[in-house]
Design a protein around this motif. Sequence first.
Motif, PDB file in Angstrom:
ATOM      1  N   ALA A  13     -34.235  40.759  27.135  1.00  0.00           N
ATOM      2  CA  ALA A  13     -33.604  39.719  27.954  1.00  0.00           C
ATOM      3  C   ALA A  13     -33.007  40.328  29.217  1.00  0.00           C
ATOM      4  CB  ALA A  13     -32.516  38.998  27.152  1.00  0.00           C
ATOM      5  N   VAL A  14     -32.360  41.475  29.071  1.00  0.00           N
ATOM      6  CA  VAL A  14     -31.763  42.139  30.233  1.00  0.00           C
ATOM      7  C   VAL A  14     -32.852  42.664  31.163  1.00  0.00           C
ATOM      8  CG1 VAL A  14     -30.264  44.017  31.009  1.00  0.00           C
ATOM      9  CG2 VAL A  14     -29.687  42.750  28.926  1.00  0.00           C
ATOM     10  N   THR A 136     -26.659  39.011  26.140  1.00  0.00           N
ATOM     11  CA  THR A 136     -27.931  38.307  26.036  1.00  0.00           C
ATOM     12  C   THR A 136     -27.962  37.150  27.017  1.00  0.00           C
ATOM     13  OG1 THR A 136     -29.458  37.232  24.469  1.00  0.00           O
ATOM     14  CG2 THR A 136     -27.105  36.733  24.223  1.00  0.00           C
ATOM     15  N   GLY A 137     -29.111  36.464  27.060  1.00  0.00           N
ATOM     16  CA  GLY A 137     -29.220  35.211  27.783  1.00  0.00           C
ATOM     17  C   GLY A 137     -29.712  34.111  26.869  1.00  0.00           C
ATOM     18  N   ASP A 138     -29.787  34.424  25.570  1.00  0.00           N
ATOM     19  CA  ASP A 138     -30.426  33.557  24.584  1.00  0.00           C
ATOM     20  C   ASP A 138     -29.385  32.748  23.823  1.00  0.00           C
ATOM     21  OD1 ASP A 138     -31.919  32.392  22.606  1.00  0.00           O
ATOM     22  OD2 ASP A 138     -32.823  34.253  21.873  1.00  0.00           O
ATOM     23  N   LYS A 139     -29.391  31.437  24.011  1.00  0.00           N
ATOM     24  CA  LYS A 139     -28.417  30.558  23.357  1.00  0.00           C
ATOM     25  C   LYS A 139     -28.571  30.539  21.833  1.00  0.00           C
ATOM     26  CE  LYS A 139     -26.157  28.661  26.877  1.00  0.00           C
ATOM     27  NZ  LYS A 139     -24.700  28.740  27.041  1.00  0.00           N
ATOM     28  N   ASP A 140     -29.740  30.918  21.318  1.00  0.00           N
ATOM     29  CA  ASP A 140     -29.913  30.982  19.873  1.00  0.00           C
ATOM     30  C   ASP A 140     -28.861  31.872  19.217  1.00  0.00           C
ATOM     31  OD1 ASP A 140     -32.106  29.379  20.078  1.00  0.00           O
ATOM     32  OD2 ASP A 140     -33.586  30.940  19.719  1.00  0.00           O
ATOM     33  N   MET A 141     -28.374  32.854  19.959  1.00  0.00           N
ATOM     34  CA  MET A 141     -27.406  33.809  19.411  1.00  0.00           C
ATOM     35  C   MET A 141     -26.077  33.145  19.033  1.00  0.00           C
ATOM     36  SD  MET A 141     -28.780  36.947  19.597  1.00  0.00           S
ATOM     37  CE  MET A 141     -29.955  37.910  20.555  1.00  0.00           C
ATOM     38  N   LEU A 142     -25.835  31.938  19.510  1.00  0.00           N
ATOM     39  CA  LEU A 142     -24.576  31.262  19.184  1.00  0.00           C
ATOM     40  C   LEU A 142     -24.352  31.160  17.683  1.00  0.00           C
ATOM     41  CD1 LEU A 142     -24.617  28.407  21.860  1.00  0.00           C
ATOM     42  CD2 LEU A 142     -22.950  30.267  21.732  1.00  0.00           C
ATOM     43  N   GLN A 143     -25.426  31.098  16.914  1.00  0.00           N
ATOM     44  CA  GLN A 143     -25.288  30.987  15.457  1.00  0.00           C
ATOM     45  C   GLN A 143     -24.672  32.239  14.840  1.00  0.00           C
ATOM     46  OE1 GLN A 143     -29.382  31.487  13.311  1.00  0.00           O
ATOM     47  NE2 GLN A 143     -29.836  30.782  15.386  1.00  0.00           N
ATOM     48  N   LEU A 144     -24.600  33.339  15.587  1.00  0.00           N
ATOM     49  CA  LEU A 144     -24.065  34.593  15.059  1.00  0.00           C
ATOM     50  C   LEU A 144     -22.559  34.729  15.265  1.00  0.00           C
ATOM     51  CD1 LEU A 144     -26.835  37.067  16.289  1.00  0.00           C
ATOM     52  CD2 LEU A 144     -26.643  35.957  14.038  1.00  0.00           C
ATOM     53  N   LEU A 145     -21.952  33.803  15.986  1.00  0.00           N
ATOM     54  CA  LEU A 145     -20.519  33.901  16.252  1.00  0.00           C
ATOM     55  C   LEU A 145     -19.702  33.868  14.961  1.00  0.00           C
ATOM     56  CD1 LEU A 145     -20.262  31.429  19.266  1.00  0.00           C
ATOM     57  CD2 LEU A 145     -19.733  33.878  19.365  1.00  0.00           C
ATOM     58  N   ASN A 146     -18.682  34.702  14.925  1.00  0.00           N
ATOM     59  CA  ASN A 146     -17.676  34.660  13.870  1.00  0.00           C
ATOM     60  C   ASN A 146     -16.424  35.339  14.431  1.00  0.00           C
ATOM     61  OD1 ASN A 146     -17.668  37.528  13.216  1.00  0.00           O
ATOM     62  ND2 ASN A 146     -19.619  37.201  12.172  1.00  0.00           N
ATOM     63  N   PRO A 147     -15.344  35.451  13.682  1.00  0.00           N
ATOM     64  CA  PRO A 147     -14.127  36.035  14.266  1.00  0.00           C
ATOM     65  C   PRO A 147     -14.301  37.440  14.824  1.00  0.00           C
ATOM     66  CG  PRO A 147     -13.583  34.854  12.259  1.00  0.00           C
ATOM     67  CD  PRO A 147     -15.079  34.875  12.339  1.00  0.00           C
ATOM     68  N   SER A 148     -15.336  38.166  14.358  1.00  0.00           N
ATOM     69  CA  SER A 148     -15.560  39.540  14.832  1.00  0.00           C
ATOM     70  C   SER A 148     -16.652  39.630  15.902  1.00  0.00           C
ATOM     71  CB  SER A 148     -15.941  40.442  13.650  1.00  0.00           C
ATOM     72  OG  SER A 148     -14.898  40.525  12.714  1.00  0.00           O
ATOM     73  N   VAL A 149     -17.337  38.521  16.175  1.00  0.00           N
ATOM     74  CA  VAL A 149     -18.491  38.544  17.089  1.00  0.00           C
ATOM     75  C   VAL A 149     -18.252  37.634  18.280  1.00  0.00           C
ATOM     76  CG1 VAL A 149     -20.958  38.069  17.338  1.00  0.00           C
ATOM     77  CG2 VAL A 149     -20.093  39.054  15.205  1.00  0.00           C
ATOM     78  N   LYS A 150     -18.407  38.203  19.483  1.00  0.00           N
ATOM     79  CA  LYS A 150     -18.394  37.438  20.723  1.00  0.00           C
ATOM     80  C   LYS A 150     -19.768  37.563  21.378  1.00  0.00           C
ATOM     81  CE  LYS A 150     -13.488  38.397  21.595  1.00  0.00           C
ATOM     82  NZ  LYS A 150     -12.515  39.049  22.513  1.00  0.00           N
ATOM     83  N   MET A 154     -25.372  36.420  30.130  1.00  0.00           N
ATOM     84  CA  MET A 154     -25.537  36.886  31.502  1.00  0.00           C
ATOM     85  C   MET A 154     -25.577  35.706  32.467  1.00  0.00           C
ATOM     86  SD  MET A 154     -28.413  39.871  30.942  1.00  0.00           S
ATOM     87  CE  MET A 154     -29.503  38.775  30.002  1.00  0.00           C
ATOM     88  N   LYS A 155     -24.825  35.835  33.537  1.00  0.00           N
ATOM     89  CA  LYS A 155     -24.823  34.814  34.581  1.00  0.00           C
ATOM     90  C   LYS A 155     -25.249  35.477  35.890  1.00  0.00           C
ATOM     91  CE  LYS A 155     -23.588  31.134  33.698  1.00  0.00           C
ATOM     92  NZ  LYS A 155     -24.331  30.003  33.123  1.00  0.00           N
ATOM     93  N   LYS A 156     -24.651  35.089  36.993  1.00  0.00           N
ATOM     94  CA  LYS A 156     -25.053  35.598  38.300  1.00  0.00           C
ATOM     95  C   LYS A 156     -24.677  37.061  38.473  1.00  0.00           C
ATOM     96  CE  LYS A 156     -24.681  34.514  43.233  1.00  0.00           C
ATOM     97  NZ  LYS A 156     -24.062  33.630  44.242  1.00  0.00           N
ATOM     98  N   GLY A 157     -25.605  37.852  39.013  1.00  0.00           N
ATOM     99  CA  GLY A 157     -25.309  39.239  39.337  1.00  0.00           C
ATOM    100  C   GLY A 157     -25.136  40.098  38.098  1.00  0.00           C
ATOM    101  N   PHE A 158     -24.442  41.222  38.290  1.00  0.00           N
ATOM    102  CA  PHE A 158     -24.250  42.187  37.216  1.00  0.00           C
ATOM    103  C   PHE A 158     -22.881  42.077  36.557  1.00  0.00           C
ATOM    104  CE2 PHE A 158     -27.495  44.099  39.924  1.00  0.00           C
ATOM    105  CZ  PHE A 158     -28.422  44.541  38.988  1.00  0.00           C
TER     106      PHE A 158
END
Length: 292
Positions: A13-14, A136-150, A154-158
């Motif tokens: 993705a990067v 990442t840029g992949d919204k699928d990753m939202l399912q991995l969120l938990n209190p230990s995971v942010k 990626m948005k504009k620029g670096f």
Amino acid sequence: MEKPHIMLVDGMAVLFRSYFATAGVGQFFRTESGLATNGVQGFARHVLTAKSLMKPTHIAVCWDMGAHTFRTDMFDGYKANRPAPPEDMVHQFDQAREVSELLGWKNYGEKGIEADDFIGSFTKKWPDEADYTIITGDKDMLQLLNPSVKIAFMKKGFHIYDLYTETRFGEEYGILPEQFADVKAFMGDPSDGYPGVKGIGPKTALQLIQRYGSVEGVLDHLEELKPAQKKKIEEHQDMLALSKKLAVIKDDLQLDVALEEIAVPDYSAELVRLFDEREFRLLARLLEKSFI
């Protein structure tokens, strides 16, 4: 003792983002032999910048290793509509993994398995012992969120990221992160090539999961739905079940890795010289200026 902070990078993705951001304005940063290096150098710059911003103690870079995966075996149309990468990019896949290793970031990938599944499995490797930030840029990753995971999208620029926590996700979606795959099962994913239930869009899909909790919960209460919704779901029930299987990120890969193997390394002037020799001069100057 402070918890380790592991930064998990969605390498492809990067790399793709870096390639197209520069190729679009004709900046390929070619070597003397004519090989483009824009994706590779942009990838390294992105991760180095994220490292500076996120302050991880450990880094792992996860890669897709070819188009064919176990999801392709389940559904021929999975990611079938994605165009082939530009010719100037193909050689940069191996280059990027090589540069990652030179910078001391361990690469993880396996034919038949997606980077998402390695990232998901990493978040379960040390679930109570470490904190994680996923780049990442992949919204699928939202399912991995938990209190230990942010998740840092990626948005504009670096330097610009859209940071999601479990709390923010709950406030915006009104469901648990692990239920996001159920939403995707109904709405489908055009970029991944699976349709979900035709005629049910993101808004309705989310409302169904908010009310019934899961694909199975909706199926158990079909008689409560509007006739048109009920008909659509019944007509596409097989694809609904398949879409959920495609949407769920695996988190049970057996990762043979010790925490110390992915510790953030120190850099030296020798590395600057090496990147200069390989004509990755933008990367060499970045290291020289910011990390030496």
